[in-house]
Motif scaffolding. Structure first.
Motif, PDB file in Angstrom:
ATOM      1  N   UNK A   1      31.816  20.896  33.072  1.00  0.00           N
ATOM      2  CA  UNK A   1      30.913  19.748  33.155  1.00  0.00           C
ATOM      3  C   UNK A   1      30.583  19.241  31.756  1.00  0.00           C
ATOM      4  N   UNK A   2      30.333  20.177  30.822  1.00  0.00           N
ATOM      5  CA  UNK A   2      29.963  19.780  29.458  1.00  0.00           C
ATOM      6  C   UNK A   2      31.113  19.066  28.754  1.00  0.00           C
ATOM      7  N   UNK A   3      32.339  19.467  29.052  1.00  0.00           N
ATOM      8  CA  UNK A   3      33.496  18.794  28.463  1.00  0.00           C
ATOM      9  C   UNK A   3      33.582  17.353  28.952  1.00  0.00           C
ATOM     10  N   UNK A   4      33.377  17.160  30.248  1.00  0.00           N
ATOM     11  CA  UNK A   4      33.433  15.823  30.831  1.00  0.00           C
ATOM     12  C   UNK A   4      32.327  14.932  30.258  1.00  0.00           C
ATOM     13  N   UNK A   5      31.149  15.496  30.082  1.00  0.00           N
ATOM     14  CA  UNK A   5      29.986  14.721  29.629  1.00  0.00           C
ATOM     15  C   UNK A   5      29.851  14.656  28.103  1.00  0.00           C
ATOM     16  N   UNK A   6      30.705  15.364  27.378  1.00  0.00           N
ATOM     17  CA  UNK A   6      30.700  15.276  25.925  1.00  0.00           C
ATOM     18  C   UNK A   6      29.700  16.164  25.213  1.00  0.00           C
ATOM     19  N   UNK A   7      29.144  17.141  25.896  1.00  0.00           N
ATOM     20  CA  UNK A   7      28.162  18.025  25.262  1.00  0.00           C
ATOM     21  C   UNK A   7      28.804  19.109  24.402  1.00  0.00           C
ATOM     22  N   UNK A   8      30.042  19.453  24.668  1.00  0.00           N
ATOM     23  CA  UNK A   8      30.644  20.596  23.986  1.00  0.00           C
ATOM     24  C   UNK A   8      30.840  20.358  22.491  1.00  0.00           C
ATOM     25  N   UNK A   9      30.698  19.117  22.041  1.00  0.00           N
ATOM     26  CA  UNK A   9      30.822  18.852  20.605  1.00  0.00           C
ATOM     27  C   UNK A   9      29.483  18.991  19.875  1.00  0.00           C
ATOM     28  N   UNK A  10      28.393  19.200  20.602  1.00  0.00           N
ATOM     29  CA  UNK A  10      27.077  19.399  19.994  1.00  0.00           C
ATOM     30  C   UNK A  10      26.980  20.838  19.507  1.00  0.00           C
ATOM     31  N   UNK A  11      26.627  21.038  18.254  1.00  0.00           N
ATOM     32  CA  UNK A  11      26.574  22.374  17.654  1.00  0.00           C
ATOM     33  C   UNK A  11      25.617  23.299  18.400  1.00  0.00           C
ATOM     34  N   UNK A  12      24.428  22.831  18.699  1.00  0.00           N
ATOM     35  CA  UNK A  12      23.439  23.688  19.374  1.00  0.00           C
ATOM     36  C   UNK A  12      23.937  24.086  20.759  1.00  0.00           C
ATOM     37  N   UNK A  13      24.520  23.146  21.480  1.00  0.00           N
ATOM     38  CA  UNK A  13      25.060  23.474  22.794  1.00  0.00           C
ATOM     39  C   UNK A  13      26.246  24.421  22.658  1.00  0.00           C
ATOM     40  N   UNK A  14      27.092  24.206  21.658  1.00  0.00           N
ATOM     41  CA  UNK A  14      28.243  25.092  21.435  1.00  0.00           C
ATOM     42  C   UNK A  14      27.807  26.525  21.183  1.00  0.00           C
ATOM     43  N   UNK A  15      26.745  26.684  20.400  1.00  0.00           N
ATOM     44  CA  UNK A  15      26.214  28.027  20.146  1.00  0.00           C
ATOM     45  C   UNK A  15      25.699  28.650  21.442  1.00  0.00           C
ATOM     46  N   UNK A  16      25.023  27.850  22.259  1.00  0.00           N
ATOM     47  CA  UNK A  16      24.512  28.346  23.548  1.00  0.00           C
ATOM     48  C   UNK A  16      25.664  28.710  24.485  1.00  0.00           C
ATOM     49  N   UNK A  17      26.739  27.941  24.425  1.00  0.00           N
ATOM     50  CA  UNK A  17      27.909  28.212  25.266  1.00  0.00           C
ATOM     51  C   UNK A  17      28.553  29.543  24.887  1.00  0.00           C
ATOM     52  N   UNK A  18      28.658  29.810  23.596  1.00  0.00           N
ATOM     53  CA  UNK A  18      29.206  31.088  23.131  1.00  0.00           C
ATOM     54  C   UNK A  18      28.322  32.234  23.623  1.00  0.00           C
ATOM     55  N   UNK A  19      27.015  32.083  23.453  1.00  0.00           N
ATOM     56  CA  UNK A  19      26.076  33.109  23.908  1.00  0.00           C
ATOM     57  C   UNK A  19      26.209  33.346  25.411  1.00  0.00           C
ATOM     58  N   UNK A  20      26.347  32.257  26.164  1.00  0.00           N
ATOM     59  CA  UNK A  20      26.488  32.352  27.618  1.00  0.00           C
ATOM     60  C   UNK A  20      27.727  33.165  27.984  1.00  0.00           C
ATOM     61  N   UNK A  21      28.864  32.847  27.374  1.00  0.00           N
ATOM     62  CA  UNK A  21      30.089  33.581  27.678  1.00  0.00           C
ATOM     63  C   UNK A  21      29.980  35.047  27.269  1.00  0.00           C
ATOM     64  N   UNK A  22      29.368  35.317  26.134  1.00  0.00           N
ATOM     65  CA  UNK A  22      29.200  36.706  25.702  1.00  0.00           C
ATOM     66  C   UNK A  22      28.306  37.472  26.677  1.00  0.00           C
ATOM     67  N   UNK A  23      27.240  36.849  27.133  1.00  0.00           N
ATOM     68  CA  UNK A  23      26.347  37.512  28.093  1.00  0.00           C
ATOM     69  C   UNK A  23      27.040  37.755  29.435  1.00  0.00           C
ATOM     70  N   UNK A  24      28.019  36.916  29.745  1.00  0.00           N
ATOM     71  CA  UNK A  24      28.829  37.110  30.956  1.00  0.00           C
ATOM     72  C   UNK A  24      29.968  38.094  30.696  1.00  0.00           C
ATOM     73  N   UNK A  25      30.000  38.653  29.474  1.00  0.00           N
ATOM     74  CA  UNK A  25      31.024  39.599  29.032  1.00  0.00           C
ATOM     75  C   UNK A  25      32.435  39.021  29.089  1.00  0.00           C
ATOM     76  N   UNK A  26      32.513  37.725  28.825  1.00  0.00           N
ATOM     77  CA  UNK A  26      33.805  37.047  28.781  1.00  0.00           C
ATOM     78  C   UNK A  26      34.097  36.672  27.323  1.00  0.00           C
TER      79      UNK A  26
END
Length: 137
Positions: free
Chosen positions: A41-66
């Motif tokens: 969804x974030x890729x479609x809406x253009x959020x993945x290029x935001x630094x703060x969101x990108x950091x949150x995305x990394x944290x999310x994947x790490x917490x999901x152990x991915x």
């Protein structure tokens, strides 16, 4: 998550704060399914290029152990800051990949010139504590 779905279905304008909050929720739930959906969804809406969101995305994947998804996104980011590096280092330490976390710490220093801050040190100690506990059991 239901409220987020309602917001999307109602065409409510979403901002970075909302998206970061949903990332945190997915990470706390440990739901890789929701994490992947949110990332798409974030890729479609253009959020993945935001630094703060990108950091949150990394944290999310790490917490999901991915770690692989976190790594792919980390390497695709054109802009990183100390928070980005710390998030990856802490994530590796938290999931028991201490050697990878230490390697990334060394890369952070040699390739970026970032100096470790208090979060970096706490992240490294997290990994040391995990290793110590494993050795004691």
């Amino acid at each position: 998550m239901n409220l987020f779905r309602q917001m999307v279905c109602s065409n409510v304008s979403l901002d970075s704060i909302t998206m970061v909050t949903i990332c945190q929720l997915c990470g706390q739930m440990g739901s890789l399914k929701h994490a992947n959906t949110l990332h798409g969804f974030s890729l479609v809406k253009g959020f993945s290029s935001h630094l703060i969101f990108g950091n949150a995305l990394i944290d999310m994947y790490m917490r999901c152990e991915c770690t692989k998804s976190a790594e792919r996104f980390f390497h695709s980011m054109s802009i990183k800051n100390i928070v980005t590096w710390n998030t990856m280092i802490y994530g590796y330490m938290a999931v028991g990949c201490s050697s990878t976390g230490l390697s990334l710490f060394q890369q952070m220093q040699s390739k970026t010139g970032y100096k470790p801050d208090s979060v970096t040190i706490i992240s490294l100690l997290q990994g040391s504590l995990s290793v110590t506990i494993v050795l004691l059991t």
